[in-house]
Scaffold this motif. Structure first.
Motif, short mmCIF file in Angstrom:
data_model
loop_
_atom_site.label_atom_id
_atom_site.label_comp_id
_atom_site.label_asym_id
_atom_site.label_seq_id
_atom_site.Cartn_x
_atom_site.Cartn_y
_atom_site.Cartn_z
N GLY B 193 0.79 -1.23 0.00
CA GLY B 193 0.00 0.00 0.00
C GLY B 193 0.82 1.28 0.00
O GLY B 193 0.26 2.36 0.08
N LEU B 194 2.14 1.15 -0.13
CA LEU B 194 2.97 2.37 -0.17
C LEU B 194 2.80 3.07 -1.51
O LEU B 194 2.64 2.43 -2.55
N THR B 195 2.84 4.41 -1.46
CA THR B 195 2.54 5.19 -2.67
C THR B 195 3.62 6.21 -3.02
O THR B 195 3.50 6.92 -4.00
N ASP B 196 4.70 6.27 -2.24
CA ASP B 196 5.69 7.33 -2.43
C ASP B 196 6.81 6.89 -3.39
O ASP B 196 7.65 6.07 -3.03
N PRO B 197 6.82 7.44 -4.62
CA PRO B 197 7.86 7.03 -5.58
C PRO B 197 9.25 7.54 -5.19
O PRO B 197 10.23 7.22 -5.88
N TYR B 198 9.34 8.33 -4.13
CA TYR B 198 10.66 8.74 -3.64
C TYR B 198 11.09 7.87 -2.46
O TYR B 198 11.98 8.23 -1.71
N ASN B 199 10.41 6.75 -2.30
CA ASN B 199 10.80 5.84 -1.23
C ASN B 199 10.57 4.40 -1.70
O ASN B 199 9.78 3.65 -1.13
N MET B 200 11.24 4.07 -2.77
CA MET B 200 11.07 2.76 -3.41
C MET B 200 11.62 1.63 -2.55
O MET B 200 11.13 0.51 -2.59
#
Lengths: 333, 333
Positions: B193-200
């Motif tokens: 459910g993670l959505t942050d493309p700066y925290n792959m």
């Protein structure tokens, strides 16, 4: 197993124990409507984007193929799928839903037979007992990504093709009843320097011919071996070119045997210009219509050559020509 | 060959008879510079676009791997490759240059080990005698496509990673000298459910853990079997999460064994935030650094788990979370 330069002969003859084809409203009005498992009247499939609608099509094709085999998704070891969306999101998000180990592939519209070839290889080499192979496309999602949003109303030349809204899936197994995959020929990239994305059939025809010739050469057979030889989505324009090229190279295929999924799927009065295209074209025509004809006894040996135009909008903008590929799978019953 | 649910054991132990790693100017200043075959000072590689520069990197890695084996490209049956560009154009255009039958794959940054797993399967099942597996990425091409053109000067949070400009290729064969591929575990799509493309790294860590656990379970081994277990590009942030998750599940891996290619490739003083990423990260670290260490006798058994974030800019804009995957390949000498 490797026979000749680029063909795999599957001695165990992996079985397509079930398959499914799902389409949209335009396919429901088409020539092969009766061969679809589901036809949606809503091009959105109740979703809020066309990309999510494509994922729904693919999910439904996969789940239908599994349930037609009276199986559960837990029984299937691998899911192999590809599509035309950037980063093949239709396939990856479907893989998330299915929860199976996933092998993502990309060969543009050749993805349908690339995935079936790989699935058959896995079964034949005992790397799996059950593999689900699939591919999908959605007309409006593809237009938006590769050309213009359909709302813009851009006109197209008569060489253009109509991307199929549809998904097809086949469940391949070691044993069981159904048509069997006997061989596959993996294609090379062929680029004759064509640059017009509104004339994909002409660009892809030489790739189809290259793979068909490799298939005959590697197996030392000729076109008369098959009851039907169907390219993926060359359409009417590409089909004529492929026929002429094959004849020129001494492989004349009688017109009653040689056809194209993009020429079969729609009715003559549908405004599809040169014919159907997209991963969903070969996938739905093969997993629906062609396998149905085999099961009815109308066809015993077929060769499906899915063709793919490996361009991206960016490579086109950077003045690159269109590299093309074709993968062939032979199915016998 | 299928062992457990999702692992292939390659009884014939396909050999990586040669490999090559090619990098850019930032990699030339990195911690593993000596392990690259070529390092380019010009991030354009003399091309007029970054996408064409990436293709040049991949072509050079492929051609170098083939020539290091004293072979010609005509001797290699299949080319299996993937990358991060839309429609994997780096791979397809390289396939056009090489002229080999081409199997396009996509697993985002997991493509490096997906292609090596498939290449090893082809060899083990006698579907080929020689297969070239490869993957690539280019920092600026990726930034432009997935985030912003670098000229824009967008700032990034410390959880972000630096996409490697590089390509790696391995030539896999039935027989010969070199490290051998003993097994591969194909991953499932995991989405927490993670959505942050700066925290792959955080998004991909659970997928890495899922595949590592499946690998141990399927083969009935534990981490002590390996001298080194390297994830692909979790970076420092994802590495901590993966370590903790594994420990929580009872698979504590000692820190001297457990590492990440994205943590190895750059020096501590390079401004790469959480570490390296991209298909080129695992590809160059594996085909350069890790195989070199094996040939020197420093490592005998390694497990490389390449991780991939299967999002597209469009799925992100449509508020989807980030599906992730990881494919593991074990290499022994």
């Amino acid at each position: 197993m490797l026979t000749g330069h680029q063909t795999w002969v599957f001695n165990s003859k992996p079985v397509i124990i079930s398959s499914a084809a799902v389409g949209g409203p335009f396919e429901a009005k088409g020539a092969l409507a009766e061969d679809f498992d589901y036809l949606h009247q809503d091009v959105w499939l109740g979703q809020d984007s066309f990309e999510k609608a494509e994922k729904k099509l693919l999910e439904q094709a996969c789940e239908t193929a599994i349930s037609k085999a009276n199986m559960k998704k837990e029984d299937v070891q691998f899911f192999i799928s590809g599509d035309l969306m950037n980063q093949i999101i239709s396939s990856t998000f479907t893989a998330r839903t299915l929860g199976m180990p996933f092998i993502g592939i990309f060969g543009a519209c050749s993805s349908s037979m690339e995935s079936l070839a790989m699935a058959s290889l896995l079964i034949d080499s005992k790397a799996a007992k059950y593999v689900l192979a699939a591919a999908s496309s959605h007309n409006i999602a593809v237009e938006k990504q590769f050309r213009y949003p359909t709302e813009y109303g851009a006109q197209k030349p008569p060489t253009a093709q109509w991307t199929v809204t549809g998904a097809g899936a086949g469940l391949v197994a070691e044993t069981g009843d159904g048509p069997r995959v006997t061989s596959a020929t993996i294609g090379r990239v062929i680029d004759m320097g064509l640059t017009d994305p509104y004339n994909m059939g002409s660009a892809m025809a030489p790739a189809a011919v290259d793979t068909i010739e490799a298939h005959f050469r590697d197996l030392n057979i000729d076109p008369s071996y098959y009851d039907l030889i169907a390219t993926g989505d060359l359409g009417r324009v590409g089909h004529i070119i492929a026929s002429k090229l094959l004849a020129k190279h001494g492989h004349e295929i009688p017109p009653e045997i040689f056809t194209d999924c993009g020429m079969l799927i729609y009715k003559k009065d549908q405004p599809v210009m040169a014919g159907g295209s997209g991963c969903g074209c070969t996938a739905t025509v093969t997993y629906g219509h062609l396998l149905n004809r085999m099961k009815k006894g109308e066809l015993k040996k077929i060769l499906v050559i899915a063709t793919g135009a490996l361009l991206s909008p960016l490579s086109y903008q950077q003045k690159e020509s269109i590299p093309c590929i074709a993968h062939a799978v032979s199915i016998e019953i």
